[in-house]
Design a protein around this motif. Structure first.
Motif, PDB file in Angstrom:
ATOM      1  N   ARG A  61       0.886  -1.243   0.153  1.00 55.89           N
ATOM      2  CA  ARG A  61      -0.228  -0.023   0.015  1.00 55.89           C
ATOM      3  C   ARG A  61       1.074   1.090   0.004  1.00 55.89           C
ATOM      4  O   ARG A  61       1.791   1.262   0.682  1.00 55.89           O
ATOM      5  CB  ARG A  61      -1.052  -0.015   1.168  1.00 55.89           C
ATOM      6  CG  ARG A  61      -0.071  -0.153   2.738  1.00 55.89           C
ATOM      7  CD  ARG A  61      -1.036  -0.245   3.897  1.00 55.89           C
ATOM      8  NE  ARG A  61      -0.510  -0.618   5.052  1.00 55.89           N
ATOM      9  CZ  ARG A  61      -0.833  -1.660   5.481  1.00 55.89           C
ATOM     10  NH1 ARG A  61      -1.780  -2.422   5.276  1.00 55.89           N
ATOM     11  NH2 ARG A  61       0.070  -2.102   6.687  1.00 55.89           N
ATOM     12  N   PHE A  76      -3.027   0.467  -4.029  1.00 54.86           N
ATOM     13  CA  PHE A  76      -2.662  -0.980  -3.600  1.00 54.86           C
ATOM     14  C   PHE A  76      -1.927  -1.569  -5.007  1.00 54.86           C
ATOM     15  O   PHE A  76      -2.513  -1.456  -5.923  1.00 54.86           O
ATOM     16  CB  PHE A  76      -3.806  -1.735  -3.362  1.00 54.86           C
ATOM     17  CG  PHE A  76      -4.647  -1.357  -1.962  1.00 54.86           C
ATOM     18  CD1 PHE A  76      -3.928  -1.469  -0.803  1.00 54.86           C
ATOM     19  CD2 PHE A  76      -5.793  -0.848  -2.125  1.00 54.86           C
ATOM     20  CE1 PHE A  76      -4.398  -1.051   0.397  1.00 54.86           C
ATOM     21  CE2 PHE A  76      -6.381  -0.321  -0.822  1.00 54.86           C
ATOM     22  CZ  PHE A  76      -5.903  -0.560   0.328  1.00 54.86           C
ATOM     23  N   VAL A  98       1.424  -4.910   2.898  1.00 55.72           N
ATOM     24  CA  VAL A  98      -0.006  -5.334   3.439  1.00 55.72           C
ATOM     25  C   VAL A  98       0.004  -6.720   4.199  1.00 55.72           C
ATOM     26  O   VAL A  98      -0.335  -6.634   5.207  1.00 55.72           O
ATOM     27  CB  VAL A  98      -0.745  -5.115   2.391  1.00 55.72           C
ATOM     28  CG1 VAL A  98      -2.199  -5.613   3.088  1.00 55.72           C
ATOM     29  CG2 VAL A  98      -1.040  -3.791   1.727  1.00 55.72           C
ATOM     30  N   MET A 173      -6.016  -7.280   1.877  1.00 51.30           N
ATOM     31  CA  MET A 173      -6.340  -5.902   2.882  1.00 51.30           C
ATOM     32  C   MET A 173      -7.374  -6.239   3.656  1.00 51.30           C
ATOM     33  O   MET A 173      -8.356  -6.685   3.422  1.00 51.30           O
ATOM     34  CB  MET A 173      -6.166  -4.603   2.115  1.00 51.30           C
ATOM     35  CG  MET A 173      -7.506  -4.388   1.198  1.00 51.30           C
ATOM     36  SD  MET A 173      -7.390  -5.406  -0.141  1.00 51.30           S
ATOM     37  CE  MET A 173      -6.002  -4.664  -1.303  1.00 51.30           C
ATOM     38  N   ASP A 177      -7.655  -0.955   5.835  1.00 51.70           N
ATOM     39  CA  ASP A 177      -7.003  -0.105   4.771  1.00 51.70           C
ATOM     40  C   ASP A 177      -8.177   0.264   3.553  1.00 51.70           C
ATOM     41  O   ASP A 177      -7.824   1.036   2.977  1.00 51.70           O
ATOM     42  CB  ASP A 177      -6.286  -1.699   4.176  1.00 51.70           C
ATOM     43  CG  ASP A 177      -4.874  -1.727   4.758  1.00 51.70           C
ATOM     44  OD1 ASP A 177      -4.537  -0.783   5.663  1.00 51.70           O
ATOM     45  OD2 ASP A 177      -4.230  -2.791   4.472  1.00 51.70           O
TER      46      ASP A 177
END
Length: 227
Positions: A61, A76, A98, A173, A177
């Motif tokens: 991320r 991402f 992540v 995620m 997130d």
């Protein structure tokens, strides 16, 4: 601590081949591969932008910490994605793993030098830059969606196009997130996802709620229409 990757070389993505870099330049590019633990920083905002990165496995991320302490996730990056190619001498955002993530990195200056002498390298770098700009525009439009359900639906459709395998969408995620990517609160994301579940648009597999089966893509897409 960085752990140098030990994957079989033959199984690694051919980054140099993808960029059409001449073999004469390959030796000077200086490719390395590292594994980052979950939550470990790849680079910080304002660090020198000396390398370009490719996700080999896992997810990264990129984010910025705002003055009020909130975190805004800008992108991402998933397996095969290239990131960290800046139009400045420093990174504008921070990058963080992540989940446990393997990343390849190579010298930015070597690629720029190659682009000056090889048209194929130039066009590939231009394509990468254009793709990043397009993603930034799409993210801006996503943040402009009117409702939280529209935002979550747009996110799930994006991930569905990038991650789904054998009918299963497995998200690396969590909802925190997702909330920071969409500019929403954690509670709002949970309510939107639960609404989609109640309306039989999707269902969860397992207890983590990160593995999703989309039951009705047409219905999900209907939420992703800007008003």
């Amino acid at each position: 601590m960085l752990v140098r990757g030990k994957a079989d070389r033959a199984s690694r993505p051919n980054l140099l081949g993808d960029l059409d870099i001449p073999s004469g330049l390959s030796a000077s590019v200086g490719i390395s591969e590292f594994t980052y633990r979950k939550g470990q920083e790849v680079y910080s905002e304002n660090d020198p932008a000396e390398y370009v990165y490719q996700v080999r496995k896992g997810a990264v991320r990129r984010y910025k910490l705002l003055s009020d302490g909130r975190r805004q996730i800008g992108a991402f990056h998933l397996s095969g994605d290239i990131f960290g190619l800046e139009n400045a001498l420093v990174h504008r955002l921070s990058a963080e793993a992540v989940v446990e993530t393997s990343v390849r990195l190579f010298k930015r200056q070597s690629l720029e030098n190659g682009a000056e002498t090889d048209a194929n390298v130039f066009h590939r770098l231009l394509s990468m830059t254009t793709k990043n700009l397009r993603h930034a525009e799409d993210h801006m439009l996503l943040l402009g969606r009117k409702s939280s359900v529209e935002k979550v639906a747009a996110f799930l459709l994006e991930m569905d196009g990038r991650l789904t395998s054998a009918g299963l969408l497995s998200l690396p995620m969590g909802r925190r997130d997702i909330a920071d990517y969409l500019g929403l609160t954690l509670e709002t994301v949970s309510r939107a996802v639960n609404q989609l579940q109640r309306e039989a648009v999707l269902k969860f597999i397992g207890k983590t709620h990160r593995e999703i089966v989309i039951l009705d893509r047409l219905r999900l897409s209907s939420f992703d229409i800007p008003g």
